[in-house]
Scaffold this motif. Structure first.
Motif, PDB file in Angstrom:
ATOM      1  N   GLN A 275       0.812  -1.216   0.000  1.00  0.00           N
ATOM      2  CA  GLN A 275       0.000   0.000   0.000  1.00  0.00           C
ATOM      3  C   GLN A 275       0.851   1.275   0.000  1.00  0.00           C
ATOM      4  N   PHE A 276       2.060   1.192   0.531  1.00  0.00           N
ATOM      5  CA  PHE A 276       2.901   2.392   0.659  1.00  0.00           C
ATOM      6  C   PHE A 276       4.059   2.389  -0.344  1.00  0.00           C
ATOM      7  N   TYR A 277       3.904   1.643  -1.412  1.00  0.00           N
ATOM      8  CA  TYR A 277       4.987   1.405  -2.368  1.00  0.00           C
ATOM      9  C   TYR A 277       5.286   2.632  -3.228  1.00  0.00           C
ATOM     10  N   GLU A 278       4.220   3.329  -3.627  1.00  0.00           N
ATOM     11  CA  GLU A 278       4.371   4.428  -4.593  1.00  0.00           C
ATOM     12  C   GLU A 278       4.605   5.766  -3.886  1.00  0.00           C
ATOM     13  N   THR A 279       5.122   6.729  -4.633  1.00  0.00           N
ATOM     14  CA  THR A 279       5.285   8.073  -4.105  1.00  0.00           C
ATOM     15  C   THR A 279       3.929   8.626  -3.661  1.00  0.00           C
ATOM     16  N   ASP A 280       3.887   9.144  -2.435  1.00  0.00           N
ATOM     17  CA  ASP A 280       2.681   9.764  -1.907  1.00  0.00           C
ATOM     18  C   ASP A 280       2.936  11.273  -1.892  1.00  0.00           C
ATOM     19  N   PRO A 281       2.233  12.026  -2.753  1.00  0.00           N
ATOM     20  CA  PRO A 281       2.531  13.461  -2.879  1.00  0.00           C
ATOM     21  C   PRO A 281       2.365  14.226  -1.564  1.00  0.00           C
ATOM     22  N   SER A 282       1.616  13.659  -0.608  1.00  0.00           N
ATOM     23  CA  SER A 282       1.428  14.379   0.648  1.00  0.00           C
ATOM     24  C   SER A 282       2.608  14.179   1.604  1.00  0.00           C
ATOM     25  N   ARG A 283       3.581  13.405   1.194  1.00  0.00           N
ATOM     26  CA  ARG A 283       4.737  13.132   2.064  1.00  0.00           C
ATOM     27  C   ARG A 283       5.961  13.872   1.571  1.00  0.00           C
ATOM     28  N   PRO A 284       6.892  14.139   2.479  1.00  0.00           N
ATOM     29  CA  PRO A 284       8.092  14.885   2.074  1.00  0.00           C
ATOM     30  C   PRO A 284       9.094  14.046   1.286  1.00  0.00           C
ATOM     31  N   TYR A 285       8.920  12.734   1.262  1.00  0.00           N
ATOM     32  CA  TYR A 285       9.901  11.876   0.581  1.00  0.00           C
ATOM     33  C   TYR A 285       9.311  11.295  -0.694  1.00  0.00           C
ATOM     34  N   LYS A 286      10.197  10.797  -1.560  1.00  0.00           N
ATOM     35  CA  LYS A 286       9.785  10.140  -2.800  1.00  0.00           C
ATOM     36  C   LYS A 286       9.833   8.627  -2.626  1.00  0.00           C
ATOM     37  N   ARG A 287       9.074   7.949  -3.492  1.00  0.00           N
ATOM     38  CA  ARG A 287       9.021   6.489  -3.499  1.00  0.00           C
ATOM     39  C   ARG A 287       8.508   5.968  -2.152  1.00  0.00           C
ATOM     40  N   GLY A 288       8.671   4.671  -1.876  1.00  0.00           N
ATOM     41  CA  GLY A 288       7.994   4.154  -0.687  1.00  0.00           C
ATOM     42  C   GLY A 288       8.593   2.885  -0.120  1.00  0.00           C
ATOM     43  N   PHE A 289       7.717   2.065   0.436  1.00  0.00           N
ATOM     44  CA  PHE A 289       8.184   0.854   1.121  1.00  0.00           C
ATOM     45  C   PHE A 289       7.084  -0.196   1.083  1.00  0.00           C
ATOM     46  N   SER A 290       7.471  -1.435   1.309  1.00  0.00           N
ATOM     47  CA  SER A 290       6.478  -2.493   1.480  1.00  0.00           C
ATOM     48  C   SER A 290       6.668  -3.077   2.880  1.00  0.00           C
ATOM     49  N   ILE A 291       5.679  -3.840   3.310  1.00  0.00           N
ATOM     50  CA  ILE A 291       5.748  -4.442   4.649  1.00  0.00           C
ATOM     51  C   ILE A 291       5.426  -5.922   4.536  1.00  0.00           C
ATOM     52  N   GLN A 292       6.205  -6.741   5.247  1.00  0.00           N
ATOM     53  CA  GLN A 292       6.057  -8.191   5.136  1.00  0.00           C
ATOM     54  C   GLN A 292       6.279  -8.845   6.505  1.00  0.00           C
ATOM     55  N   THR A 293       5.760 -10.048   6.671  1.00  0.00           N
ATOM     56  CA  THR A 293       6.114 -10.810   7.867  1.00  0.00           C
ATOM     57  C   THR A 293       7.559 -11.290   7.728  1.00  0.00           C
ATOM     58  N   VAL A 294       8.307 -11.364   8.836  1.00  0.00           N
ATOM     59  CA  VAL A 294       9.672 -11.879   8.748  1.00  0.00           C
ATOM     60  C   VAL A 294       9.991 -13.060   9.671  1.00  0.00           C
ATOM     61  N   SER A 295       9.420 -13.131  10.853  1.00  0.00           N
ATOM     62  CA  SER A 295       9.533 -14.326  11.711  1.00  0.00           C
ATOM     63  C   SER A 295      10.940 -14.865  11.959  1.00  0.00           C
ATOM     64  N   PRO A 296      11.809 -14.077  12.604  1.00  0.00           N
ATOM     65  CA  PRO A 296      13.164 -14.561  12.882  1.00  0.00           C
ATOM     66  C   PRO A 296      13.202 -15.763  13.837  1.00  0.00           C
ATOM     67  N   LEU A 297      14.150 -16.648  13.612  1.00  0.00           N
ATOM     68  CA  LEU A 297      14.428 -17.755  14.531  1.00  0.00           C
ATOM     69  C   LEU A 297      15.293 -17.202  15.683  1.00  0.00           C
ATOM     70  N   PRO A 298      15.560 -18.018  16.715  1.00  0.00           N
ATOM     71  CA  PRO A 298      16.164 -17.472  17.943  1.00  0.00           C
ATOM     72  C   PRO A 298      17.455 -16.652  17.768  1.00  0.00           C
ATOM     73  N   ILE A 299      18.391 -17.097  16.945  1.00  0.00           N
ATOM     74  CA  ILE A 299      19.644 -16.349  16.852  1.00  0.00           C
ATOM     75  C   ILE A 299      19.392 -14.968  16.256  1.00  0.00           C
ATOM     76  N   THR A 300      18.614 -14.927  15.214  1.00  0.00           N
ATOM     77  CA  THR A 300      18.305 -13.649  14.577  1.00  0.00           C
ATOM     78  C   THR A 300      17.438 -12.790  15.491  1.00  0.00           C
ATOM     79  N   TRP A 301      16.574 -13.444  16.235  1.00  0.00           N
ATOM     80  CA  TRP A 301      15.742 -12.709  17.187  1.00  0.00           C
ATOM     81  C   TRP A 301      16.607 -12.111  18.305  1.00  0.00           C
ATOM     82  N   ALA A 302      17.622 -12.841  18.712  1.00  0.00           N
ATOM     83  CA  ALA A 302      18.514 -12.325  19.762  1.00  0.00           C
ATOM     84  C   ALA A 302      19.206 -11.038  19.294  1.00  0.00           C
ATOM     85  N   GLU A 303      19.500 -10.986  18.002  1.00  0.00           N
ATOM     86  CA  GLU A 303      20.109  -9.776  17.456  1.00  0.00           C
ATOM     87  C   GLU A 303      19.148  -8.592  17.585  1.00  0.00           C
ATOM     88  N   HIS A 304      17.884  -8.860  17.309  1.00  0.00           N
ATOM     89  CA  HIS A 304      16.846  -7.830  17.430  1.00  0.00           C
ATOM     90  C   HIS A 304      16.746  -7.333  18.881  1.00  0.00           C
TER      91      HIS A 304
END
Ligand SMILES: Cc1cc2nc3c(=O)[nH]c(=O)nc-3n(C[C@H](O)[C@H](O)[C@H](O)COP(=O)(O)OP(=O)(O)OC[C@H]3O[C@@H](n4cnc5c(N)ncnc54)[C@H](O)[C@@H]3O)c2cc1C
Ligand code: SF4
Lengths: 542, 192
Positions: free
Chosen positions: A356-385
């Motif tokens: 939903q936030f992938y494209e440039t939104d003219p009401s925002r100060p920045y260009k282009r956008g982002f996507s959002i996804q599930t990531v589900s880290p396992l314990p070692i990666t979670w420990a880093e978080h």
């Protein structure tokens, strides 16, 4: 489009007896001599290299694909364990630098037949039509020398070959997927629930994970170790989606072969083959054409290490373009804590996404956008978080003991290509005596704003789902660029067909050629670009 | 520690369901009492204390974090990359352990040791000539990777460990496999 099995038989060439490797196919594979002048030698059997190999082997070309790493057997070589999956990564020395150095290792490129897709998560979204013309539309990034319609059929073809499962996709160029969406686990459930409450659209998929059965590839068993290599053959990687068909059509895959230099004839200006090291012995494979597909760091490094009298600053580097415009996606990861048990390790980490936030939104100060996804880290990666929050000692352990209550989302922010974000050669040498890659990275203002905006949206979603606490770690993902395609040699290294401007029989067919990256995971686009390049080559004289 | 959050849960009790290759590496990880090969005896002493403090280990049944790091460095199983302003990982470990020795870390009380560790985390810039944030990242990265590779740590956090070939049948919020144990202190959010 013809039936997928008629175009690519890989899934039917795998065993259906509970083992994962067709040893007979490998044993009986056609083999070439170094002195044979083969039609094409491909450097790297990852996303881009494998597709090119399979397509041209089907055309009857004699093709040898060299990979620095092993010819994996999932039964014997891969484990259901985070720490021991270390061998899947490219761990030769590299130096990182810049104001925002990007750590490599597990989170970046892979090594061995199948490339980084052996341990990629498995998300396979398409780029949006806008990604191919960000400069025209938004005044940032770069325009590609091709546009979305040029890739559209290749996207659809590869989606059938992987195959991709997901809901009907409403973003970019709306499209459907060949396989139904997977059921979701705890993390996907939280994302869907929070998004709905926050008024954000999220969809299940798109993931290159078998739902049902595909050829002899079984259904996913929801064991959550996708980033450690799928022992089930459910998650797609070229090792099982393109290499078997390539072998059946006469290609040779030569593993454990590190290419050290591309040879160019000073007189004709044409590439004549590649030097490589196998079992400690230096060899030279002759070929009429050479394609490099070694990932966004090793590809520019190999070009720079192939300097000659004609190319004193590195092969194809007359205009100082090699190694430049390397991109990473900003990948902040935000987790939310719930009294209920989420147990995000059960199910593949890739489940649900929102563009939903992938494209440039003219009401925002920045260009282009982002996507959002599930990531589900396992314990070692979670420990880093968790450790990134500053916890250590008893506090860290206590926090970690709360693992089953956390849900974790990741964003992919479209960082913009910059000339100074690049690979150069370091003074340091590797065990082959070759200078190692030095990768410099510095974020721009637009990049930083995107990271913040993405974090805020992830926090909103998790709070809406009922999280009582949220924590974030700033990370990076997905390197692309470094030998980009462009309209001419002053702006890039290859043309829209992936042919280098400087050497007419030298091609680059991996993620290095991408001029922009959108906020989509890149593997599908890399494969589609390689498939298109193969199609163009078919018509040409070998 | 919260060892009783998942009473009766023991990852190792499921090992008969693991594939032989995975079972091989995990069981070797816990059975092998390894001789130190990379760290010198002086370095070993400091690394052991440092790692135990970083992971709050004071009881008898400690996960041999320093030994696991030693094995990784001896076998050159590093990530390969290094920051331009840091030596490669093995040398970085040696240099930072030497720096701790200079600071009298080995002979300090636990409280003083914790304070010395905290000072590295808090330092804005350099610590013994190295960028403090990167020293911190080196230590915690290696220590956490070792600790959370150990089945005892999985048991402590309720993680079910290797999952091939069985997989999971009950994914979803508040759903468990028959062998998984419910958290008995679900409201124990440590920071609440
Ligand atoms: C943890 C992780 C998660 C990811 N998740 C996703 C995801 O969900 N979706 C997605 O689309 N992408 C994902 N990616 C990224 C994706 O895997 C890569 O972008 C993609 O595989 C890159 O393709 P490539 O062809 O450029 O290179 P690769 O697939 O990396 O292939 C390069 C190959 O070249 C070989 N090679 C390199 N140099 C040489 C040499 N000199 N001689 C011989 N061989 C050489 C390497 O061994 C390697 O096998 C993820 C990556 C990682 C690390
Ligand atoms: S969750 Fe599914 S796709 Fe991922 S590794 Fe397990 S079986 Fe393979």
């Amino acid at each position: 489009m013809s039936k997928v099995r008629e175009r690519n038989e890989s899934a039917w060439l795998l065993p259906n007896d509970g083992t994962r490797t067709n040893h007979g196919l490998r044993r009986d594979m056609r083999r070439f001599d170094d002195t044979d002048e083969i039609d094409l030698v491909v450097v790297g059997c990852g996303a881009g290299g494998s597709v090119l190999t399979q397509r041209l082997a089907r055309e009857g070309w004699s093709v040898v694909a060299l990979d620095a790493g092993p010819f994996w057997d999932p039964d014997r070589d891969w484990v259901s364990d985070e720490a021991d999956s270390h061998r899947l990564y490219w761990t030769e020395p590299r130096v990182i630098d810049g104001a925002d150095p990007v750590p490599l290792g597990s989170n970046n490129s892979g090594r061995g037949v199948g490339g980084s897709m052996v341990h990629y998560a498995g998300y396979t979204p398409r780029f949006h039509p806008s990604d191919f013309e960000t400069f025209t539309r938004d005044g940032v990034g770069a325009d590609w020398p091709l546009s979305y319609p040029d890739l559209k059929d290749y996207y659809a073809a590869i989606e059938e070959e992987l195959p991709v499962a997901g809901e009907a996709w409403p973003w970019g160029d709306p499209h459907i997927y060949p396989h139904r969406p997977h059921p979701v686990g705890g993390n996907g459930e939280i994302f869907l629930r929070g998004a709905e409450k926050a008024g954000i659209t999220a969809k299940v998929g798109p993931v290159a994970i078998v739902n049902g059965r595909f050829g002899n590839r079984p259904h996913c068993i929801y064991r959550g170790f996708c980033l450690q290599g799928c022992k089930v053959n459910a998650k797609a990687s070229p090792l099982i989606t393109h290499i078997p068909d390539a072998l059946a059509h006469g290609a040779e895959v030569r593993p454990d072969s590190m290419v050290t230099r591309i040879e160019v004839d000073e007189r004709t200006g044409l590439a004549t083959g590649v030097h490589y090291v196998r079992d400690g012995i230096s060899r030279f494979q002759r070929a009429r054409m050479v394609a490099v597909a070694g990932y966004s760091i090793e590809t520019p490094r190999l070009l720079l290490n192939s300097a000659s009298k004609r190319f004193p600053d590195g092969l194809c580097n007359d205009f100082d373009q090699v190694g430049r415009y390397l991109m990473v996606q900003g990948a902040p990861q935000t987790a939310g804590r719930f009294d209920a048990e989420v147990r995000m390790y059960k199910s593949p980490p890739p489940e649900v996404s929102s563009e939903q936030f992938y494209e440039t939104d003219p009401s925002r100060p920045y260009k282009r956008g982002f996507s959002i996804q599930t990531v589900s880290p396992l314990p070692i990666t979670w420990a880093e978080h968790v450790a990134a929050q500053g916890h250590w000692g008893g506090k860290l352990r206590e926090y970690m003991s709360d693992y089953v209550h956390w849900s974790c989302l990741g964003a992919l922010c479209e960082f913009l290509p910059e000339p100074d974000n690049r690979v150069t050669l370091a003074d340091e040498k590797d065990r082959h005596g070759l200078p190692v890659a030095k990768f410099s990275y510095t974020k721009g203002d637009n990049d930083k704003q995107l990271m913040k905006a993405a974090q805020a949206v992830m926090e909103d979603i998790l709070h809406a789902a009922g999280a009582d606490e949220v924590i974030t770690i700033d990370r990076y993902a997905h390197l692309v660029g470094g030998a980009r395609m462009a309209a001419d040699e002053r702006h890039g290294v290859v043309d829209a067909e992936c042919r280098t401007f400087a050497v007419p029989n030298l091609f680059i067919t991996d993620g290095s050629v991408l001029p922009t990256q959108g906020s989509a995971n890149p593997a599908l686009t890399i494969m589609a670009v390689a498939a298109r390049a193969a199609d163009r080559l078919k018509g040409s004289t070998r | 520690m919260s060892a009783d959050r998942f009473p009766g849960f023991d990852v190792l009790s499921q090992r008969k369901h693991w594939d032989p290759v995975t079972a091989g590496v995990v069981l070797e990880r816990i059975s092998n009492v390894r001789d130190f090969r990379f760290f010198t005896p002086d370095e070993q002493a400091i690394a052991t204390v440092l790692c135990d403090r970083l992971l709050g280990q004071d009881g008898d049944d400690r996960i041999p974090v320093a030994a696991m790091i030693d094995a990784r460095l001896a076998e050159e199983q590093t990530d390969g990359w290094r920051y331009a302003d840091m030596p490669e990982d093995g040398q970085a470990w040696r240099d930072t352990l030497a720096a701790l020795r200079e600071d009298g870390f080995a002979d300090a009380t636990e409280k003083e040791q914790d304070a010395q560790i905290q000072a590295v985390q808090d330092a804005d810039d350099k610590w013994h000539g190295l960028p403090a944030a990167r020293v911190w990242s080196l230590w915690t990265r290696y220590a956490c990777t070792a600790f959370y590779a150990h089945p005892d740590a999985w048991t402590e956090i309720g993680f079910s460990g290797p999952a091939y070939p069985r997989g999971y049948k009950n994914a979803g919020v508040d759903r468990r496999e028959p062998f998984e144990v419910r958290d008995h202190q679900p409201g124990e959010d440590p920071v609440r």
